[in-house]
Scaffold this motif. Sequence first.
Motif, PDB file in Angstrom:
ATOM      1  N   VAL A 106       0.878  -1.152   0.000  1.00  0.00           N
ATOM      2  CA  VAL A 106       0.000   0.000   0.000  1.00  0.00           C
ATOM      3  C   VAL A 106       0.925   1.214   0.000  1.00  0.00           C
ATOM      4  CG1 VAL A 106      -1.872   1.212   1.147  1.00  0.00           C
ATOM      5  CG2 VAL A 106      -1.771  -1.293   1.239  1.00  0.00           C
ATOM      6  N   VAL A 107       1.012   1.881  -1.135  1.00  0.00           N
ATOM      7  CA  VAL A 107       1.982   2.949  -1.343  1.00  0.00           C
ATOM      8  C   VAL A 107       1.725   4.095  -0.363  1.00  0.00           C
ATOM      9  CG1 VAL A 107       2.901   4.590  -3.019  1.00  0.00           C
ATOM     10  CG2 VAL A 107       2.222   2.304  -3.757  1.00  0.00           C
ATOM     11  N   GLY A 108       2.806   4.552   0.275  1.00  0.00           N
ATOM     12  CA  GLY A 108       2.712   5.660   1.216  1.00  0.00           C
ATOM     13  C   GLY A 108       2.441   5.228   2.643  1.00  0.00           C
ATOM     14  N   THR A 109       2.394   3.918   2.889  1.00  0.00           N
ATOM     15  CA  THR A 109       2.180   3.377   4.238  1.00  0.00           C
ATOM     16  C   THR A 109       3.245   2.317   4.502  1.00  0.00           C
ATOM     17  OG1 THR A 109       0.744   1.523   3.630  1.00  0.00           O
ATOM     18  CG2 THR A 109      -0.316   3.677   3.891  1.00  0.00           C
ATOM     19  N   ASN A 110       3.188   1.733   5.689  1.00  0.00           N
ATOM     20  CA  ASN A 110       4.112   0.639   5.985  1.00  0.00           C
ATOM     21  C   ASN A 110       3.479  -0.732   5.740  1.00  0.00           C
ATOM     22  OD1 ASN A 110       2.348   0.567   8.105  1.00  0.00           O
ATOM     23  ND2 ASN A 110       3.904   0.382   9.700  1.00  0.00           N
ATOM     24  N   ALA A 111       2.354  -0.775   5.040  1.00  0.00           N
ATOM     25  CA  ALA A 111       1.682  -2.030   4.706  1.00  0.00           C
ATOM     26  C   ALA A 111       2.381  -2.655   3.503  1.00  0.00           C
ATOM     27  CB  ALA A 111       0.211  -1.786   4.414  1.00  0.00           C
ATOM     28  N   ASN A 112       3.038  -3.795   3.724  1.00  0.00           N
ATOM     29  CA  ASN A 112       3.831  -4.417   2.677  1.00  0.00           C
ATOM     30  C   ASN A 112       3.967  -5.902   2.987  1.00  0.00           C
ATOM     31  OD1 ASN A 112       5.565  -4.933   0.589  1.00  0.00           O
ATOM     32  ND2 ASN A 112       7.291  -3.797   1.441  1.00  0.00           N
ATOM     33  N   ALA A 113       3.667  -6.754   2.018  1.00  0.00           N
ATOM     34  CA  ALA A 113       3.788  -8.196   2.226  1.00  0.00           C
ATOM     35  C   ALA A 113       4.058  -8.868   0.887  1.00  0.00           C
ATOM     36  CB  ALA A 113       2.520  -8.770   2.845  1.00  0.00           C
ATOM     37  N   MET A 114       4.489 -10.111   0.955  1.00  0.00           N
ATOM     38  CA  MET A 114       4.687 -10.924  -0.233  1.00  0.00           C
ATOM     39  C   MET A 114       3.528 -11.910  -0.359  1.00  0.00           C
ATOM     40  SD  MET A 114       8.768 -11.682   0.080  1.00  0.00           S
ATOM     41  CE  MET A 114       8.783 -12.825  -1.284  1.00  0.00           C
ATOM     42  N   ALA A 115       3.023 -12.060  -1.567  1.00  0.00           N
ATOM     43  CA  ALA A 115       1.995 -13.053  -1.851  1.00  0.00           C
ATOM     44  C   ALA A 115       2.702 -14.236  -2.502  1.00  0.00           C
ATOM     45  CB  ALA A 115       0.930 -12.475  -2.770  1.00  0.00           C
ATOM     46  N   ILE A 116       2.786 -15.331  -1.767  1.00  0.00           N
ATOM     47  CA  ILE A 116       3.548 -16.494  -2.194  1.00  0.00           C
ATOM     48  C   ILE A 116       2.577 -17.644  -2.458  1.00  0.00           C
ATOM     49  CG2 ILE A 116       5.357 -18.109  -1.531  1.00  0.00           C
ATOM     50  CD1 ILE A 116       6.315 -15.931   0.462  1.00  0.00           C
ATOM     51  N   PRO A 117       2.656 -18.267  -3.638  1.00  0.00           N
ATOM     52  CA  PRO A 117       1.771 -19.413  -3.895  1.00  0.00           C
ATOM     53  C   PRO A 117       1.968 -20.500  -2.836  1.00  0.00           C
ATOM     54  CG  PRO A 117       2.917 -18.766  -5.896  1.00  0.00           C
ATOM     55  CD  PRO A 117       3.536 -18.000  -4.769  1.00  0.00           C
ATOM     56  N   GLY A 118       0.872 -20.946  -2.263  1.00  0.00           N
ATOM     57  CA  GLY A 118       0.944 -21.996  -1.260  1.00  0.00           C
ATOM     58  C   GLY A 118       0.998 -21.492   0.175  1.00  0.00           C
ATOM     59  N   TYR A 119       1.153 -20.191   0.374  1.00  0.00           N
ATOM     60  CA  TYR A 119       1.220 -19.613   1.715  1.00  0.00           C
ATOM     61  C   TYR A 119       0.235 -18.461   1.847  1.00  0.00           C
ATOM     62  CZ  TYR A 119       5.545 -22.181   2.387  1.00  0.00           C
ATOM     63  OH  TYR A 119       6.469 -23.178   2.500  1.00  0.00           O
ATOM     64  N   VAL A 120      -0.227 -18.223   3.063  1.00  0.00           N
ATOM     65  CA  VAL A 120      -1.077 -17.074   3.360  1.00  0.00           C
ATOM     66  C   VAL A 120      -0.250 -16.107   4.194  1.00  0.00           C
ATOM     67  CG1 VAL A 120      -3.173 -16.272   4.497  1.00  0.00           C
ATOM     68  CG2 VAL A 120      -3.167 -18.489   3.330  1.00  0.00           C
ATOM     69  N   SER A 121      -0.059 -14.910   3.663  1.00  0.00           N
ATOM     70  CA  SER A 121       0.632 -13.851   4.404  1.00  0.00           C
ATOM     71  C   SER A 121      -0.426 -13.033   5.137  1.00  0.00           C
ATOM     72  CB  SER A 121       1.408 -12.939   3.459  1.00  0.00           C
ATOM     73  OG  SER A 121       2.414 -13.657   2.794  1.00  0.00           O
ATOM     74  N   GLN A 122      -0.107 -12.630   6.350  1.00  0.00           N
ATOM     75  CA  GLN A 122      -1.084 -11.885   7.148  1.00  0.00           C
ATOM     76  C   GLN A 122      -0.391 -10.768   7.901  1.00  0.00           C
ATOM     77  OE1 GLN A 122      -4.029 -14.139   9.409  1.00  0.00           O
ATOM     78  NE2 GLN A 122      -3.589 -12.871  11.175  1.00  0.00           N
ATOM     79  N   PHE A 123      -1.009  -9.600   7.893  1.00  0.00           N
ATOM     80  CA  PHE A 123      -0.528  -8.478   8.698  1.00  0.00           C
ATOM     81  C   PHE A 123      -1.714  -7.589   9.035  1.00  0.00           C
ATOM     82  CE2 PHE A 123      -0.225  -6.952   4.362  1.00  0.00           C
ATOM     83  CZ  PHE A 123      -0.670  -5.639   4.432  1.00  0.00           C
ATOM     84  N   THR A 124      -1.570  -6.817  10.095  1.00  0.00           N
ATOM     85  CA  THR A 124      -2.630  -5.918  10.540  1.00  0.00           C
ATOM     86  C   THR A 124      -2.101  -4.498  10.544  1.00  0.00           C
ATOM     87  OG1 THR A 124      -3.590  -7.672  11.889  1.00  0.00           O
ATOM     88  CG2 THR A 124      -4.258  -5.422  12.409  1.00  0.00           C
ATOM     89  N   VAL A 125      -2.908  -3.581  10.043  1.00  0.00           N
ATOM     90  CA  VAL A 125      -2.527  -2.175   9.968  1.00  0.00           C
ATOM     91  C   VAL A 125      -3.767  -1.322  10.219  1.00  0.00           C
ATOM     92  CG1 VAL A 125      -2.890  -2.007   7.468  1.00  0.00           C
ATOM     93  CG2 VAL A 125      -1.257  -0.499   8.554  1.00  0.00           C
ATOM     94  N   THR A 126      -3.554  -0.121  10.737  1.00  0.00           N
ATOM     95  CA  THR A 126      -4.635   0.841  10.934  1.00  0.00           C
ATOM     96  C   THR A 126      -4.328   2.070  10.098  1.00  0.00           C
ATOM     97  OG1 THR A 126      -5.023   0.044  13.168  1.00  0.00           O
ATOM     98  CG2 THR A 126      -5.881   2.225  12.638  1.00  0.00           C
ATOM     99  N   PHE A 127      -5.288   2.490   9.284  1.00  0.00           N
ATOM    100  CA  PHE A 127      -5.115   3.685   8.468  1.00  0.00           C
ATOM    101  C   PHE A 127      -5.720   4.867   9.221  1.00  0.00           C
ATOM    102  CE2 PHE A 127      -5.275   0.106   5.506  1.00  0.00           C
ATOM    103  CZ  PHE A 127      -4.065   0.289   4.849  1.00  0.00           C
ATOM    104  N   PRO A 128      -4.900   5.856   9.606  1.00  0.00           N
ATOM    105  CA  PRO A 128      -5.389   6.939  10.452  1.00  0.00           C
ATOM    106  C   PRO A 128      -6.281   7.952   9.744  1.00  0.00           C
ATOM    107  CG  PRO A 128      -3.076   7.275   9.930  1.00  0.00           C
ATOM    108  CD  PRO A 128      -3.471   5.949   9.364  1.00  0.00           C
TER     109      PRO A 128
END
Length: 159
Positions: A106-128
């Motif tokens: 998500v450009v301009g935020t610290n939301a960043n992850a890799m989408a890898i086939p076979g795995y579920v990436s998960q993170f939590t963020v709050t947009f102010p």
Amino acid sequence: MHVDLYERIWMWAAAGLVVLFLGTILSTAALNAANPPSHLETIDPTTLASHPEFGAPRVVPHEDGTVTVSVRAETFSFTPDPIEVPANRPITFRITSADVLHGFQVVGTNANAMAIPGYVSQFTVTFPRAGEYTVACNEYCGLMHHGMVGKLIVKEATP
């Protein structure tokens, strides 16, 4: 052939470092200790179309005010697109890929992850604050990688 003492010390130190690095790589590979960052959850990428969560990815609000967003990255697109979430609420993104390695930034935020086939990436963020954000793939995924963008719309939260 005469080798000075300091040269011998540096040669043995360099050889020792090479052995240490190779030993680390081999032990990690032997113990299967190399996993993607994030929590470890696997999924069969060939059955995503019929998966209860990723077959029709969506935004799911919960009673406690949190929101879970399931995202499927594939062939130069993100699903769902656009993604609409409330501001000032914890948003948990759960991301996977159906084909190759993709990025989810998500450009301009610290939301960043890799989408890898076979795995579920998960993170939590709050947009102010409310606004529109670009979601970009930041891992080269093929010829149309530059066109793999989505939209995240953060709306003012309703009380």
